[in-house]
Design an enzyme around this catalytic site. Structure first.
Site, short mmCIF file in Angstrom:
data_model
loop_
_atom_site.label_atom_id
_atom_site.label_comp_id
_atom_site.label_asym_id
_atom_site.label_seq_id
_atom_site.Cartn_x
_atom_site.Cartn_y
_atom_site.Cartn_z
N TYR A 185 -4.24 10.00 -4.19
CA TYR A 185 -4.14 8.66 -4.77
C TYR A 185 -5.43 8.28 -5.50
O TYR A 185 -6.23 7.52 -4.99
CB TYR A 185 -3.87 7.67 -3.61
CG TYR A 185 -3.64 6.23 -3.98
CD1 TYR A 185 -2.63 5.84 -4.85
CD2 TYR A 185 -4.42 5.24 -3.41
CE1 TYR A 185 -2.42 4.51 -5.15
CE2 TYR A 185 -4.22 3.89 -3.69
CZ TYR A 185 -3.21 3.53 -4.57
OH TYR A 185 -3.00 2.21 -4.86
N ARG A 245 -5.52 3.68 -12.11
CA ARG A 245 -4.57 3.60 -11.00
C ARG A 245 -3.97 2.20 -10.85
O ARG A 245 -4.65 1.21 -11.00
CB ARG A 245 -5.27 4.00 -9.69
CG ARG A 245 -4.34 4.18 -8.52
CD ARG A 245 -5.12 4.58 -7.28
NE ARG A 245 -5.85 3.44 -6.72
CZ ARG A 245 -6.83 3.57 -5.82
NH1 ARG A 245 -7.19 4.77 -5.41
NH2 ARG A 245 -7.43 2.50 -5.35
N ASP A 246 -2.68 2.18 -10.48
CA ASP A 246 -1.97 0.92 -10.26
C ASP A 246 -2.14 -0.02 -11.45
O ASP A 246 -2.72 -1.10 -11.35
CB ASP A 246 -2.42 0.24 -8.97
CG ASP A 246 -1.85 0.94 -7.74
OD1 ASP A 246 -1.04 1.87 -7.93
OD2 ASP A 246 -2.21 0.56 -6.63
N SER A 265 -5.44 -3.14 -5.86
CA SER A 265 -5.60 -1.73 -5.52
C SER A 265 -5.98 -0.86 -6.70
O SER A 265 -5.68 0.33 -6.73
CB SER A 265 -4.29 -1.20 -4.90
OG SER A 265 -3.19 -1.54 -5.73
N ASP A 315 2.92 4.65 -6.60
CA ASP A 315 2.98 3.63 -7.65
C ASP A 315 2.83 4.15 -9.08
O ASP A 315 2.98 3.39 -10.02
CB ASP A 315 1.91 2.54 -7.45
CG ASP A 315 2.31 1.53 -6.40
OD1 ASP A 315 3.39 1.69 -5.80
OD2 ASP A 315 1.55 0.59 -6.17
N ASP A 354 -3.40 -5.22 2.64
CA ASP A 354 -2.89 -4.85 1.32
C ASP A 354 -3.73 -5.47 0.21
O ASP A 354 -3.71 -4.99 -0.93
CB ASP A 354 -1.45 -5.35 1.16
CG ASP A 354 -0.47 -4.65 2.08
OD1 ASP A 354 -0.59 -3.44 2.24
OD2 ASP A 354 0.42 -5.33 2.62
#
Length: 394
Positions: free
Chosen positions: A116, A121-122, A128, A167, A349
């Site tokens: 990840y 990313r995301d 995140s 994701d 989260d």
């Protein structure tokens, strides 16, 4: 055909964060097998191997036991430490956790790892976002994937199960209208294909993240979603150690709830995948048509309680949640290899602090637990809530 864009955007922003970087004392246990491990990815390896309770989450839980606000929870809380869960390698620095995590994995266990760290990313998230910027695909390959490959090759006597880039590809299906996702698309596709190709080792089984029923389960998303994943699989050379997909990672969806949690929503007629069992079945059929392996593992770490979210898209620290089914290969569905714990329950989260740089509005919604710290940071009160609401109970 209409589908819930808010659901897609929100779950694309799922805060999927790894444990803290603290290194803990290493327990002394028998390690690995006497000879090299070979996993047959055409079979369900979870019938033979038990998901390992990695030492990092174990230490977090053990520390939480000492901080319980209700001492009567102590016995139950201690049992959580023995539940197998995945270790998140969400930064280049956190690759340093891998060697220590290998030091107590017995031959009958399989170590779960989450890969990840894609550039950008995301792309629809705030809570995140990763360390690598869009365009740093070379760094992703050489400083992240290649380093992990080197370590796995050095430990041929240990079995590994990998969840590949949560994701990422689902974002390219539902959030292509976002500039951030448009900019990330090439890197996502290239990076996932590279990871699949390089991590295609005999002692590894891989599952590509496929979101969940509230994301790619919309009727309009099933076929495009399967085709997106299949393209990455084929671009990697159709690696034989890919078993299929991972669903509901860090999610809240029920496995077999009927009628579904959002079956009465105004747009429910556009999503027939009201639970993960239906999603695995329907998405699996589309994957097969697209030419990709279609078995699944499903994250049940925090999905014990339904009816908590106001809508599919509410993903952040859902209030009232509980620990779900323990890892097992007894799912009742051939396409579902196992229930697993991917997200470490108790780790936030995302932060509810509106002044924080990584604050995401979904972490401030009515159905989100508050206060909550930054993604990946331990939230003691949330852990205790998960414990109290666990089904089955500990």
């Amino acid at each position: 055909m209409k589908f819930s864009q808010s659901a897609a955007l929100a779950f694309a922003a799922s805060a999927l964060a790894a444990p803290s970087t603290t290194t803990h004392q290493k327990p002394a246990r028998a390690v690995g097998c006497a000879s090299a491990v070979t996993l047959d990815a055409s079979t369900n390896v979870w019938k033979k191997y038990k998901l390992h309770a990695n030492q990092f989450y174990r230490k977090e839980v053990e520390a939480a036991v000492g901080q319980l606000s209700d001492s009567s929870l102590s016995s139950a809380a201690k049992k959580v430490a023995d539940v197998g869960s995945f270790l998140w390698l969400d930064t280049i620095e956190n690759i340093g956790k891998l060697e220590p995590a290998l030091e107590d994995v017995p031959c009958e266990n399989i170590l779960g790892l989450v890969i990840y760290d894609l550039p950008g990313r995301d792309c629809a998230a705030k809570a995140s976002n990763g360390e690598l910027k869009v365009g740093e695909i070379s760094k992703y390959k050489t400083e992240y994937i290649d380093k992990i490959v080197t370590i796995l090759k050095a430990h041929p006597n240990t079995a590994f199960a990998l969840v590949i880039e949560p994701d990422s590809l689902p974002n390219l299906v539902t959030n292509s209208d976002l500039t951030t996702c448009q900019n990330s698309a090439a890197g996502y596709r290239d990076g996932v294909a590279y990871a699949l190709k390089q991590l295609n080792l005999p002692n590894v089984v891989m599952y590509i993240d496929a979101g969940h029923g509230g994301w790619l389960g919309w009727d309009a998303n099933l076929k495009p979603g399967a085709q997106e994943l299949a393209k990455a699989y084929k671009a990697a050379g159709s690696p034989k150690q890919v078993r299929g997909i991972a669903t509901n990672v860090a999610g809240w969806n029920q496995w077999d709830l009927s009628p579904g949690e959002f079956s009465k929503a105004s747009d429910a007629k556009y999503n027939s995948c009201q639970n993960e069992k239906t999603y695995v079945t329907k998405f699996g059929a589309e994957l097969k048509s697209a030419g990709m392996p279609n078995h699944a593992i499903v994250d049940t770490g925090r999905n014990a309680v339904s009816g908590l979210r106001l809508e599919w898209g509410d993903w952040c620290n859902v209030n009232g949640a509980g620990f779900g089914a323990r890892p097992t290969s007894e799912t009742g569905l051939d396409l579902a290899d196992a229930f697993v714990w991917v997200k470490p329950g108790g780790e936030s989260d995302g932060t509810s602090d509106t002044s924080a740089n990584r604050y995401d509005s979904f972490c401030g919604k009515e159905d989100a637990f508050k206060p909550s710290p930054e993604a990946g940071t331990w939230n003691q009160e949330y852990f205790e809530m998960l414990l109290k609401n666990a089904k089955p109970a500990f």
